[in-house]
Design a protein around this motif. Structure first.
Motif, PDB file in Angstrom:
ATOM      1  N   SER A 135      10.536   8.890 108.082  1.00  0.00           N
ATOM      2  CA  SER A 135       9.674   9.109 108.468  1.00  0.00           C
ATOM      3  C   SER A 135       9.152   9.238 109.841  1.00  0.00           C
ATOM      4  O   SER A 135       9.349   8.319 110.315  1.00  0.00           O
ATOM      5  CB  SER A 135       8.657   9.048 106.782  1.00  0.00           C
ATOM      6  OG  SER A 135       8.018   8.527 107.446  1.00  0.00           O
ATOM      7  N   CYS A 136       8.660   9.940 109.750  1.00  0.00           N
ATOM      8  CA  CYS A 136       6.998  10.384 111.346  1.00  0.00           C
ATOM      9  C   CYS A 136       6.150   9.049 110.618  1.00  0.00           C
ATOM     10  O   CYS A 136       4.922   9.750 111.902  1.00  0.00           O
ATOM     11  CB  CYS A 136       7.482  11.408 111.822  1.00  0.00           C
ATOM     12  SG  CYS A 136       8.511  12.639 111.973  1.00  0.00           S
ATOM     13  N   ARG A 137       6.027   8.686 110.290  1.00  0.00           N
ATOM     14  CA  ARG A 137       4.643   7.586 109.984  1.00  0.00           C
ATOM     15  C   ARG A 137       4.833   7.192 111.358  1.00  0.00           C
ATOM     16  O   ARG A 137       5.608   6.028 112.077  1.00  0.00           O
ATOM     17  CB  ARG A 137       5.679   6.733 108.480  1.00  0.00           C
ATOM     18  CG  ARG A 137       4.175   6.152 108.280  1.00  0.00           C
ATOM     19  CD  ARG A 137       4.663   4.904 107.440  1.00  0.00           C
ATOM     20  NE  ARG A 137       5.837   4.381 107.154  1.00  0.00           N
ATOM     21  CZ  ARG A 137       6.388   3.753 107.666  1.00  0.00           C
ATOM     22  NH1 ARG A 137       5.719   2.699 108.014  1.00  0.00           N
ATOM     23  NH2 ARG A 137       7.957   3.211 107.252  1.00  0.00           N
ATOM     24  N   GLN A 138       4.293   6.036 111.569  1.00  0.00           N
ATOM     25  CA  GLN A 138       3.235   5.303 112.699  1.00  0.00           C
ATOM     26  C   GLN A 138       3.755   4.462 112.253  1.00  0.00           C
ATOM     27  O   GLN A 138       2.932   3.587 111.150  1.00  0.00           O
ATOM     28  CB  GLN A 138       2.151   6.282 113.512  1.00  0.00           C
ATOM     29  CG  GLN A 138       1.431   7.906 113.840  1.00  0.00           C
ATOM     30  CD  GLN A 138       0.087   7.307 114.331  1.00  0.00           C
ATOM     31  OE1 GLN A 138      -0.844   6.617 114.240  1.00  0.00           O
ATOM     32  NE2 GLN A 138      -0.142   8.247 115.348  1.00  0.00           N
ATOM     33  N   TYR A 142      10.621   1.758 115.159  1.00  0.00           N
ATOM     34  CA  TYR A 142      10.750   2.605 115.126  1.00  0.00           C
ATOM     35  C   TYR A 142      13.168   2.029 115.467  1.00  0.00           C
ATOM     36  O   TYR A 142      13.295   1.034 116.263  1.00  0.00           O
ATOM     37  CB  TYR A 142      10.546   3.353 115.676  1.00  0.00           C
ATOM     38  CG  TYR A 142       9.185   4.001 115.807  1.00  0.00           C
ATOM     39  CD1 TYR A 142       8.893   4.550 114.656  1.00  0.00           C
ATOM     40  CD2 TYR A 142       8.427   3.393 116.374  1.00  0.00           C
ATOM     41  CE1 TYR A 142       7.661   5.933 114.733  1.00  0.00           C
ATOM     42  CE2 TYR A 142       7.127   4.095 116.719  1.00  0.00           C
ATOM     43  CZ  TYR A 142       6.646   5.252 115.415  1.00  0.00           C
ATOM     44  OH  TYR A 142       5.287   5.713 115.331  1.00  0.00           O
ATOM     45  N   GLY A 185      11.961  12.911 119.761  1.00  0.00           N
ATOM     46  CA  GLY A 185      12.236  13.133 118.540  1.00  0.00           C
ATOM     47  C   GLY A 185      13.597  12.686 117.835  1.00  0.00           C
ATOM     48  O   GLY A 185      13.821  13.249 116.852  1.00  0.00           O
ATOM     49  N   SER A 186      14.010  11.626 117.670  1.00  0.00           N
ATOM     50  CA  SER A 186      14.784  11.367 116.988  1.00  0.00           C
ATOM     51  C   SER A 186      14.564   9.793 116.942  1.00  0.00           C
ATOM     52  O   SER A 186      15.093   9.287 116.954  1.00  0.00           O
ATOM     53  CB  SER A 186      16.166  10.879 117.882  1.00  0.00           C
ATOM     54  OG  SER A 186      15.833  10.141 119.463  1.00  0.00           O
ATOM     55  N   MET A 187      13.082   8.511 116.807  1.00  0.00           N
ATOM     56  CA  MET A 187      12.189   7.590 116.515  1.00  0.00           C
ATOM     57  C   MET A 187      12.455   7.600 115.605  1.00  0.00           C
ATOM     58  O   MET A 187      10.781   8.880 115.243  1.00  0.00           O
ATOM     59  CB  MET A 187      11.730   6.802 117.480  1.00  0.00           C
ATOM     60  CG  MET A 187      11.971   7.501 119.082  1.00  0.00           C
ATOM     61  SD  MET A 187      10.631   6.573 120.426  1.00  0.00           S
ATOM     62  CE  MET A 187       9.886   5.559 119.610  1.00  0.00           C
ATOM     63  N   PHE A 188      12.200   7.433 114.340  1.00  0.00           N
ATOM     64  CA  PHE A 188      11.318   7.376 113.333  1.00  0.00           C
ATOM     65  C   PHE A 188      11.466   5.823 112.204  1.00  0.00           C
ATOM     66  O   PHE A 188      12.007   4.918 112.527  1.00  0.00           O
ATOM     67  CB  PHE A 188      12.543   8.352 111.901  1.00  0.00           C
ATOM     68  CG  PHE A 188      12.829   9.717 112.696  1.00  0.00           C
ATOM     69  CD1 PHE A 188      11.830  10.565 112.234  1.00  0.00           C
ATOM     70  CD2 PHE A 188      13.666   9.939 112.913  1.00  0.00           C
ATOM     71  CE1 PHE A 188      11.930  11.678 112.474  1.00  0.00           C
ATOM     72  CE2 PHE A 188      13.501  11.259 113.969  1.00  0.00           C
ATOM     73  CZ  PHE A 188      13.217  12.214 113.705  1.00  0.00           C
ATOM     74  N   SER A 191      12.029   3.845 105.152  1.00  0.00           N
ATOM     75  CA  SER A 191      10.540   3.271 104.212  1.00  0.00           C
ATOM     76  C   SER A 191      10.823   2.616 103.339  1.00  0.00           C
ATOM     77  O   SER A 191       9.682   2.745 102.215  1.00  0.00           O
ATOM     78  CB  SER A 191      11.100   4.968 103.791  1.00  0.00           C
ATOM     79  OG  SER A 191      12.444   4.814 103.209  1.00  0.00           O
ATOM     80  N   VAL A 230      16.210  12.452 107.357  1.00  0.00           N
ATOM     81  CA  VAL A 230      14.310  12.686 107.556  1.00  0.00           C
ATOM     82  C   VAL A 230      13.637  13.016 106.481  1.00  0.00           C
ATOM     83  O   VAL A 230      13.903  14.404 105.632  1.00  0.00           O
ATOM     84  CB  VAL A 230      13.903  13.287 108.829  1.00  0.00           C
ATOM     85  CG1 VAL A 230      12.454  13.381 108.953  1.00  0.00           C
ATOM     86  CG2 VAL A 230      14.278  12.629 110.187  1.00  0.00           C
ATOM     87  N   ARG A 232      10.483  14.776 105.837  1.00  0.00           N
ATOM     88  CA  ARG A 232       8.956  14.940 106.603  1.00  0.00           C
ATOM     89  C   ARG A 232       7.586  14.930 105.642  1.00  0.00           C
ATOM     90  O   ARG A 232       6.633  15.587 106.512  1.00  0.00           O
ATOM     91  CB  ARG A 232       9.208  16.795 106.934  1.00  0.00           C
ATOM     92  CG  ARG A 232      10.282  17.035 107.618  1.00  0.00           C
ATOM     93  CD  ARG A 232      10.527  16.063 109.826  1.00  0.00           C
ATOM     94  NE  ARG A 232      11.322  16.723 110.125  1.00  0.00           N
ATOM     95  CZ  ARG A 232      11.428  15.669 110.992  1.00  0.00           C
ATOM     96  NH1 ARG A 232      10.718  15.323 112.040  1.00  0.00           N
ATOM     97  NH2 ARG A 232      12.839  16.413 112.332  1.00  0.00           N
TER      98      ARG A 232
END
Length: 265
Positions: A135-138, A142, A185-188, A191, A230, A232
């Motif tokens: 996910s885009c979680r901070q 990554y 845009g491609s660093m995630f 989980s 991903v 979102r």
């Protein structure tokens, strides 16, 4: 569909609770953590579950013996009381306990609560050697993917460290701005939920008894199809530390309410 729950950890971030009980049995609301995960697996149609144990292993075994009759899936215990094997070693030791059907194994950390539709994730992972739910979680750490969501590396944005089997990416260690630009845009964030194909079992033979699964993925991602998926709208809570434990009961109640609404519409 088969699954494995990583439940062997010592839960050091949850001390002093975990001095007397294993992390898997830390209560959230009226249930221990592991029961919330087992409930999610049950709703997803899982038929066989492997659970590894180490810290206060006897307590986890006793719970599972009592729980077995309340779930439609079979349970197997992978005993790591002799030595904690980390995530990769845990999978390797459990290989004889998985069904010999060739179907992927859904891997789930015991301290992760989320709104993930596990059945859908499992279905979408078919055909990959491994699929990592991201996910885009901070975070500070990554995973790096190419434009087809194939795993190509890992970075710690705080230290600038980069790990990759691809030399041009590995050489970017210390070049934070270059990494951010190339992988915009491609660093995630990972989980703690992934699927693992039995096709990867032979590759584990060359690995020691104890190793992290992410080390395995980063070494072999240039050889086999390890993809990121991903989500979102991911809502995820890592209940591995005290500050999140205080909010876990409300979190799981909201997730359960959303699940009930989705199944009544």
């Amino acid at each position: 569909m088969q699954a494995m729950i990583f439940a062997a950890g010592k839960g050091t971030r949850l001390k002093p609770l975990t001095d007397v009980i294993p992390k898997a049995l830390v209560p959230v609301g009226d249930k221990p953590l592991i029961q919330h995960v087992m409930d999610s697996l049950c709703r997803s149609g899982v038929e066989h579950v492997v659970i590894n144990v180490h810290h206060h292993a006897g307590q986890v075994r006793n719970f599972l013996e009592l729980a077995q009759g309340h779930y439609p899936f079979t349970l197997s215990v992978s005993d790591e009381t002799g030595a904690l094997l980390e995530t990769g070693g845990g999978i390797k030791k459990a290989i004889p306990l998985f069904r010999a059907s060739g179907e992927p194994v859904l891997i789930h950390n015991v301290d992760i609560l989320s709104n993930v539709n596990l059945a859908q994730f499992y279905s979408e992972s078919i055909g990959n050697a491994a699929t990592l739910l991201v996910s885009c979680r901070q975070t500070q750490r990554y995973l790096l993917f190419d434009d087809t969501m194939h795993l190509v590396g890992w970075t710690n944005i705080a230290t600038g460290e980069v790990r990759s089997p691809y030399p041009d990416i590995a050489s970017m260690t210390g070049k934070k701005e270059a990494v951010a630009e190339r992988f915009a845009g491609s660093m995630f964030a990972f989980s703690g939920i992934h699927t693992f194909s039995p096709l990867l079992f032979p590759l584990m033979e060359q690995w020691p008894d104890r190793f992290p699964i992410m080390d395995f993925y980063l070494k072999h991602c240039a050889e086999v199809r390890i993809k990121g998926l991903v989500k979102r709208d991911l809502r995820l809570l890592d209940v591995g530390k005290q500050d999140t434990l205080a909010t876990a009961e409300e979190f799981i109640q909201n997730i359960n309410n959303d699940y009930a609404e989705d199944n009544n519409t």
